[in-house]
Design an enzyme around this catalytic site. Structure first.
Site, short mmCIF file in Angstrom:
data_model
loop_
_atom_site.label_atom_id
_atom_site.label_comp_id
_atom_site.label_asym_id
_atom_site.label_seq_id
_atom_site.Cartn_x
_atom_site.Cartn_y
_atom_site.Cartn_z
N HIS A 117 1.03 -1.21 0.08
CA HIS A 117 0.12 0.11 0.03
C HIS A 117 0.89 1.21 -0.02
O HIS A 117 2.04 1.28 0.41
CB HIS A 117 -0.72 0.08 1.19
N ASP A 119 0.52 4.91 1.99
CA ASP A 119 -0.09 5.30 2.93
C ASP A 119 -1.23 6.25 2.93
O ASP A 119 -1.09 7.27 1.71
CB ASP A 119 0.81 5.92 4.12
N HIS A 277 4.65 0.21 0.22
CA HIS A 277 5.28 -0.63 1.21
C HIS A 277 4.49 -1.75 1.74
O HIS A 277 3.39 -1.74 1.65
CB HIS A 277 6.19 0.37 2.03
N ARG A 292 6.17 6.93 13.17
CA ARG A 292 5.92 7.37 11.81
C ARG A 292 5.19 8.89 12.09
O ARG A 292 4.17 8.92 12.33
CB ARG A 292 4.91 6.48 11.15
#
Ligand code: SIN
Length: 301
Positions: A117, A119, A277, A292
């Protein structure tokens, strides 16, 4: 064969501000940087500009031994733009924008991120990029894979490129994060984050490259069926879903990937406009803690 960032290369050399060492990790994507602290880069325009240029070139950058504070992490990411929280993963209360991705033996498997995907493609404007720092890593496992989606598009057969030019698709938080929620909670999530429509091939706003832009959040094409190509309804529904599955599967091609082995204080910075990723979920019941920052992006076109 997978390609891992090796432990002893660029990042192991002594930091020397202003002279970034760059070690590409594959021919397709990813470079490890050495001789740079993100705490310095948060305060130094020239250093930050150098990192930004390297990000456009390599799409994902890796750094080791970043013993920086959470405030430094946020300050560095903030150089790229405003930060955003995540509606499902919680943020550090003292550092808004710093999303906690903490897993341990009590984390339900459905809360793992093992699907390719970008993000936040369920947002109208998905993040332009992210900065992910490892706080705790399992002894083995827990790698992350990144994919160059410009290269994935370039490698498509010409007739597929022609077929998908102009196609648009829906991306859904409801069908992914929401799928495991009770109905009322899922509907509330969807009310706050309605499905987003994006082009199947987007153009990178800075490099002008074409990017294959369907991922684990994509549910269906919205303009596959036209009066020209539909005889009866069922003619094209299988064609649409087969084409979408085929396109989504392109992220799994090893030649367009890099795989990164985390250590405590390793950092990855990625351009979310041209990569996908996959966080490999192979370490339960061990703990893995990541933090993150997601940088607000623009509407794909
Ligand atoms: C993410 O999907 O943004 C997190 C990736 C990871 O935890 O490795």
């Amino acid at each position: 064969m997978t390609i891992s960032a090796s432990a002893g290369s660029a990042a192991a050399r002594a930091p020397a501000r202003g002279s970034i060492q760059v070690a590409p990790l594959t021919c397709a994507i990813g470079a490890e940087l050495g001789g740079v602290s993100l705490a310095d880069a948060a305060r130094d325009d020239a250093l930050f500009a150098e990192i930004r240029a390297l990000l456009l070139k390599h799409r994902v950058l890796f750094l080791r031994d970043q013993e920086i504070t959470r405030a430094d992490h946020v300050a560095f990411a903030r150089r790229f733009g405003d930060l955003e929280d995540h509606p499902v993963a919680g943020s550090d209360p003292d550092h808004p924008g710093l999303v906690r991705i903490y897993k341990d033996r009590n984390s339900p498997p459905e809360h793992y991120e093992n699907a390719y995907h970008c993000d936040g493609t369920w947002r109208e404007a998905p993040p332009m990029g992210c900065v992910l720092r490892c706080i705790e890593t399992p002894e083995v496992g827990g790698d992350t894979i990144w994919v160059n989606m410009v290269e994935a598009h370039r490698l498509l057969p010409e007739h597929v490129k022609q077929r998908i030019a102009g196609l648009r698709a829906m991306h859904s938080i409801e069908a992914t994060f929401g799928a495991v929620m009770p109905v009322s909670k899922r509907r509330a999530l969807k009310a706050s984050y309605p499905d987003a429509e994006h082009p199947v091939v987007r153009t990178h706003p800075e490099t002008c490259e074409k990017v294959l832009f369907v991922d684990g959040f994509t549910t269906h094409f919205v303009n596959f069926h036209t009066p020209d190509n539909v005889r009866v309804g069922q003619d094209f529904a299988p064609g649409a879903s087969q084409l979408l599955s085929y396109l989504i599967s392109q992220a799994a091609i090893p030649e367009v990937q890099v795989r990164f082995r985390w250590r405590k204080n390793s950092v990855a910075i990625w351009d979310n406009r041209c990569t996908q990723h996959y966080a490999v979920q192979d370490y339960w019941p061990a703990a893995r803690k990541m933090e993150r920052t997601g940088i607000v992006g623009d509407r794909p076109c």
